[in-house]
Design a protein around this motif. Structure first.
Motif, PDB file in Angstrom:
ATOM      1  N   GLU A  32       0.831  -1.208   0.000  1.00  3.70           N
ATOM      2  CA  GLU A  32       0.000   0.000   0.000  1.00  3.70           C
ATOM      3  C   GLU A  32       0.865   1.257   0.000  1.00  3.70           C
ATOM      4  OE1 GLU A  32      -2.423  -0.552   3.435  1.00  3.70           O
ATOM      5  OE2 GLU A  32      -4.112  -1.377   2.287  1.00  3.70           O
ATOM      6  N   ALA A  33       1.917   1.262   0.826  1.00  4.09           N
ATOM      7  CA  ALA A  33       2.794   2.433   0.898  1.00  4.09           C
ATOM      8  C   ALA A  33       3.503   2.663  -0.436  1.00  4.09           C
ATOM      9  CB  ALA A  33       3.824   2.237   2.013  1.00  4.09           C
ATOM     10  N   GLU A  34       3.925   1.599  -1.098  1.00  2.00           N
ATOM     11  CA  GLU A  34       4.596   1.732  -2.394  1.00  2.00           C
ATOM     12  C   GLU A  34       3.650   2.308  -3.443  1.00  2.00           C
ATOM     13  OE1 GLU A  34       6.014  -2.135  -3.334  1.00  2.00           O
ATOM     14  OE2 GLU A  34       7.391  -2.218  -1.635  1.00  2.00           O
ATOM     15  N   LEU A  35       2.419   1.824  -3.453  1.00  2.00           N
ATOM     16  CA  LEU A  35       1.463   2.291  -4.454  1.00  2.00           C
ATOM     17  C   LEU A  35       1.073   3.749  -4.213  1.00  2.00           C
ATOM     18  CD1 LEU A  35      -0.831  -0.856  -4.815  1.00  2.00           C
ATOM     19  CD2 LEU A  35       0.877  -0.016  -6.421  1.00  2.00           C
ATOM     20  N   VAL A  36       0.974   4.132  -2.962  1.00  3.83           N
ATOM     21  CA  VAL A  36       0.694   5.537  -2.659  1.00  3.83           C
ATOM     22  C   VAL A  36       1.827   6.419  -3.158  1.00  3.83           C
ATOM     23  CG1 VAL A  36       0.503   7.213  -0.775  1.00  3.83           C
ATOM     24  CG2 VAL A  36      -0.819   5.096  -0.694  1.00  3.83           C
ATOM     25  N   GLN A  37       3.053   5.922  -3.019  1.00  2.72           N
ATOM     26  CA  GLN A  37       4.221   6.719  -3.387  1.00  2.72           C
ATOM     27  C   GLN A  37       4.373   6.866  -4.897  1.00  2.72           C
ATOM     28  OE1 GLN A  37       7.855   5.408  -1.585  1.00  2.72           O
ATOM     29  NE2 GLN A  37       9.128   6.806  -2.767  1.00  2.72           N
ATOM     30  N   ASP A  38       4.334   5.760  -5.649  1.00  2.00           N
ATOM     31  CA  ASP A  38       4.571   5.887  -7.101  1.00  2.00           C
ATOM     32  C   ASP A  38       3.743   4.919  -7.954  1.00  2.00           C
ATOM     33  OD1 ASP A  38       5.765   3.455  -6.645  1.00  2.00           O
ATOM     34  OD2 ASP A  38       7.798   4.117  -7.116  1.00  2.00           O
ATOM     35  N   ARG A  39       2.671   4.338  -7.369  1.00  2.00           N
ATOM     36  CA  ARG A  39       1.737   3.486  -8.111  1.00  2.00           C
ATOM     37  C   ARG A  39       2.428   2.284  -8.757  1.00  2.00           C
ATOM     38  NH1 ARG A  39      -3.198   5.693  -8.600  1.00  2.00           N
ATOM     39  NH2 ARG A  39      -3.746   4.193 -10.211  1.00  2.00           N
ATOM     40  N   SER A  40       3.483   1.810  -8.127  1.00  2.00           N
ATOM     41  CA  SER A  40       4.209   0.664  -8.684  1.00  2.00           C
ATOM     42  C   SER A  40       4.524  -0.351  -7.591  1.00  2.00           C
ATOM     43  CB  SER A  40       5.513   1.104  -9.347  1.00  2.00           C
ATOM     44  OG  SER A  40       5.253   1.912 -10.480  1.00  2.00           O
ATOM     45  N   VAL A  41       4.435  -1.633  -7.957  1.00  2.00           N
ATOM     46  CA  VAL A  41       4.924  -2.713  -7.105  1.00  2.00           C
ATOM     47  C   VAL A  41       6.374  -2.969  -7.508  1.00  2.00           C
ATOM     48  CG1 VAL A  41       4.663  -5.129  -6.447  1.00  2.00           C
ATOM     49  CG2 VAL A  41       2.638  -3.753  -6.961  1.00  2.00           C
ATOM     50  N   ARG A  42       7.264  -3.030  -6.519  1.00  2.00           N
ATOM     51  CA  ARG A  42       8.678  -3.173  -6.830  1.00  2.00           C
ATOM     52  C   ARG A  42       9.264  -4.418  -6.161  1.00  2.00           C
ATOM     53  NH1 ARG A  42      10.451   1.018  -9.600  1.00  2.00           N
ATOM     54  NH2 ARG A  42       9.207   2.940  -9.568  1.00  2.00           N
ATOM     55  N   TRP A  43      10.204  -5.038  -6.869  1.00  2.00           N
ATOM     56  CA  TRP A  43      10.912  -6.191  -6.324  1.00  2.00           C
ATOM     57  C   TRP A  43      12.238  -6.328  -7.066  1.00  2.00           C
ATOM     58  CZ3 TRP A  43       7.172  -6.406  -9.953  1.00  2.00           C
ATOM     59  CH2 TRP A  43       7.341  -7.210 -11.064  1.00  2.00           C
ATOM     60  N   ALA A  44      13.035  -7.286  -6.676  1.00  2.00           N
ATOM     61  CA  ALA A  44      14.316  -7.534  -7.332  1.00  2.00           C
ATOM     62  C   ALA A  44      14.324  -8.961  -7.868  1.00  2.00           C
ATOM     63  CB  ALA A  44      15.474  -7.338  -6.363  1.00  2.00           C
ATOM     64  N   GLN A  45      14.839  -9.115  -9.063  1.00  2.00           N
ATOM     65  CA  GLN A  45      14.905 -10.419  -9.708  1.00  2.00           C
ATOM     66  C   GLN A  45      16.359 -10.834  -9.879  1.00  2.00           C
ATOM     67  OE1 GLN A  45      12.759 -10.963 -13.483  1.00  2.00           O
ATOM     68  NE2 GLN A  45      14.669 -11.777 -14.331  1.00  2.00           N
ATOM     69  N   CYS A  46      16.678 -12.043  -9.479  1.00  2.00           N
ATOM     70  CA  CYS A  46      18.026 -12.563  -9.711  1.00  2.00           C
ATOM     71  C   CYS A  46      18.209 -12.772 -11.210  1.00  2.00           C
ATOM     72  CB  CYS A  46      18.229 -13.875  -8.972  1.00  2.00           C
ATOM     73  SG  CYS A  46      18.185 -13.733  -7.182  1.00  2.00           S
ATOM     74  N   PHE A  86      12.162  -7.269   6.934  1.00  2.00           N
ATOM     75  CA  PHE A  86      12.306  -6.129   6.024  1.00  2.00           C
ATOM     76  C   PHE A  86      13.490  -6.314   5.070  1.00  2.00           C
ATOM     77  CE2 PHE A  86       9.961  -4.547   9.641  1.00  2.00           C
ATOM     78  CZ  PHE A  86       8.988  -3.754   9.075  1.00  2.00           C
ATOM     79  N   LYS A  87      13.695  -7.543   4.632  1.00  2.00           N
ATOM     80  CA  LYS A  87      14.766  -7.807   3.675  1.00  2.00           C
ATOM     81  C   LYS A  87      14.329  -7.362   2.277  1.00  2.00           C
ATOM     82  CE  LYS A  87      16.941 -11.706   6.068  1.00  2.00           C
ATOM     83  NZ  LYS A  87      17.316 -13.129   5.997  1.00  2.00           N
ATOM     84  N   PRO A  88      15.285  -7.119   1.375  1.00  2.00           N
ATOM     85  CA  PRO A  88      14.909  -6.747   0.001  1.00  2.00           C
ATOM     86  C   PRO A  88      13.968  -7.792  -0.593  1.00  2.00           C
ATOM     87  CG  PRO A  88      17.261  -6.454   0.340  1.00  2.00           C
ATOM     88  CD  PRO A  88      16.750  -7.136   1.573  1.00  2.00           C
ATOM     89  N   ARG A  89      13.031  -7.320  -1.382  1.00  2.00           N
ATOM     90  CA  ARG A  89      11.997  -8.214  -1.925  1.00  2.00           C
ATOM     91  C   ARG A  89      12.543  -9.006  -3.113  1.00  2.00           C
ATOM     92  NH1 ARG A  89       6.875  -4.998  -2.915  1.00  2.00           N
ATOM     93  NH2 ARG A  89       6.856  -4.970  -0.640  1.00  2.00           N
ATOM     94  N   VAL A  90      13.152 -10.140  -2.800  1.00  2.00           N
ATOM     95  CA  VAL A  90      13.626 -11.065  -3.831  1.00  2.00           C
ATOM     96  C   VAL A  90      12.762 -12.310  -3.719  1.00  2.00           C
ATOM     97  CG1 VAL A  90      15.567 -12.400  -4.715  1.00  2.00           C
ATOM     98  CG2 VAL A  90      15.971 -10.163  -3.670  1.00  2.00           C
ATOM     99  N   PRO A  91      11.901 -12.579  -4.691  1.00  2.00           N
ATOM    100  CA  PRO A  91      10.930 -13.673  -4.554  1.00  2.00           C
ATOM    101  C   PRO A  91      11.571 -15.043  -4.558  1.00  2.00           C
ATOM    102  CG  PRO A  91      10.848 -12.754  -6.760  1.00  2.00           C
ATOM    103  CD  PRO A  91      11.738 -11.857  -5.958  1.00  2.00           C
ATOM    104  N   PHE A  92      10.927 -15.964  -3.840  1.00  2.00           N
ATOM    105  CA  PHE A  92      11.303 -17.377  -3.845  1.00  2.00           C
ATOM    106  C   PHE A  92      11.047 -17.958  -5.226  1.00  2.00           C
ATOM    107  CE2 PHE A  92      10.051 -21.840  -2.943  1.00  2.00           C
ATOM    108  CZ  PHE A  92      11.260 -22.289  -2.434  1.00  2.00           C
ATOM    109  N   ARG A  93       9.946 -17.569  -5.815  1.00  2.00           N
ATOM    110  CA  ARG A  93       9.626 -17.861  -7.219  1.00  2.00           C
ATOM    111  C   ARG A  93       8.448 -16.995  -7.616  1.00  2.00           C
ATOM    112  NH1 ARG A  93       6.582 -23.672  -7.851  1.00  2.00           N
ATOM    113  NH2 ARG A  93       5.200 -23.525  -6.048  1.00  2.00           N
ATOM    114  N   GLY A  94       8.065 -17.047  -8.897  1.00  2.00           N
ATOM    115  CA  GLY A  94       6.953 -16.233  -9.360  1.00  2.00           C
ATOM    116  C   GLY A  94       7.108 -15.861 -10.814  1.00  2.00           C
ATOM    117  N   SER A  95       6.459 -14.762 -11.224  1.00  2.00           N
ATOM    118  CA  SER A  95       6.534 -14.284 -12.601  1.00  2.00           C
ATOM    119  C   SER A  95       7.844 -13.531 -12.798  1.00  2.00           C
ATOM    120  CB  SER A  95       5.356 -13.353 -12.900  1.00  2.00           C
ATOM    121  OG  SER A  95       4.134 -14.022 -12.659  1.00  2.00           O
ATOM    122  N   TYR A  96       8.542 -13.846 -13.870  1.00  2.00           N
ATOM    123  CA  TYR A  96       9.827 -13.208 -14.116  1.00  2.00           C
ATOM    124  C   TYR A  96       9.887 -12.656 -15.533  1.00  2.00           C
ATOM    125  CZ  TYR A  96      11.322 -15.740  -9.957  1.00  2.00           C
ATOM    126  OH  TYR A  96      11.421 -16.219  -8.678  1.00  2.00           O
TER     127      TYR A  96
END
Length: 244
Positions: A76-90, A174-184
């Motif tokens: 919710e806080a991310e979307l309020v800030q810039d309307r984007s969901v953010r994460w990191a992909q290996c 609160f670790k960086p959002r690096v998914p276990f798996r998902g859409s890449y």
């Protein structure tokens, strides 16, 4: 029964037994019962149900529920800030045999359009997301919280929107959002992209050489057949001349 390390305060905010004020009362994420802080020199900090509600709640369930609650507030806080969901992909590397040598992570973002909300336990077809971004009553980006059990492969294959499976403990720490798996995405780091381009060029050259070799072999075989026909014709003429 597992130790309860997380609870809700009177404002519905997540709190840790390590930092929660002693005299306040708290709410159990699993059963909604009243909790008190137990913290001393002989035992690790934890929450316990008060005498009026002894409870039998599982710490594992609370971990999962707390991770969902915190993830929802983060998104919710991310979307309020810039309307984007953010994460990191290996970086996926060049292929399954050549992983990224630098183990680079790449910033990813999904821009949400329209009037959005972030909800827990959102139905999506035959399945349900732990947390999802919802636009127009439909999930447009989903999250699964992994704690002890990952989502089944059948469910993973049936999710038709972008999704990420995140480790519950990583969310709570609160670790960086690096998914276990998902859409890449198919994006690679610059080093792997250059290496991939070099390999594509090599494969193209090998294919061209292979095609040239096939053409050469075909031409040689054609010449051999032509000479074989000429020799067979000459032998037949010689035999006819001898019979005369």
């Amino acid at each position: 029964m597992s130790t309860l390390n997380l609870a809700l305060d009177h404002q519905g905010m997540l709190v840790s037994a390590l930092t929660a004020p002693r005299r306040a009362k708290y709410i159990c994420l699993e059963c909604g019962g009243a909790l008190l802080v137990k913290r001393g020199e002989q035992r690790a900090a934890h929450f316990a149900h008060d005498a009026s509600h002894p409870g039998g709640c599982s710490g594992e369930s609370v971990t999962h529920l707390a991770a969902k609650r915190l993830l929802r507030s983060q998104v919710e806080a991310e979307l309020v800030q810039d309307r984007s969901v953010r994460w990191a992909q290996c970086c996926p590397g060049v292929d399954v045999t050549q992983r990224c040598r630098m183990r680079t992570t790449l910033a990813q973002a999904y821009e949400v359009e329209g009037r959005w909300s972030v909800q827990e336990e959102v139905a999506h077809g035959h399945y349900r997301f732990d947390v999802a971004v919802v636009v127009g009553g439909q999930a447009v980006f989903g999250f699964e919280v992994f704690h002890r059990h990952q989502i089944p492969d059948e469910k993973a294959a049936g999710l038709a929107v972008p999704w990420l499976e995140l480790v519950a403990e990583d969310i709570l720490e609160f670790k960086p959002r690096v998914p276990f798996r998902g859409s890449y995405s198919n994006s690679r780091c610059p080093d792997c992209e250059r290496l991939s381009g070099t390999l594509r060029e090599r494969q193209l050259r090998d294919a061209q050489r292979g095609e040239q070799s096939r053409k050469f072999v075909a031409e040689v075989e054609q010449v051999q057949r032509t000479w074989a026909n000429i020799l067979n014709t000459a032998r037949a003429l010689d035999r006819q001349g001898k019979r005369r």
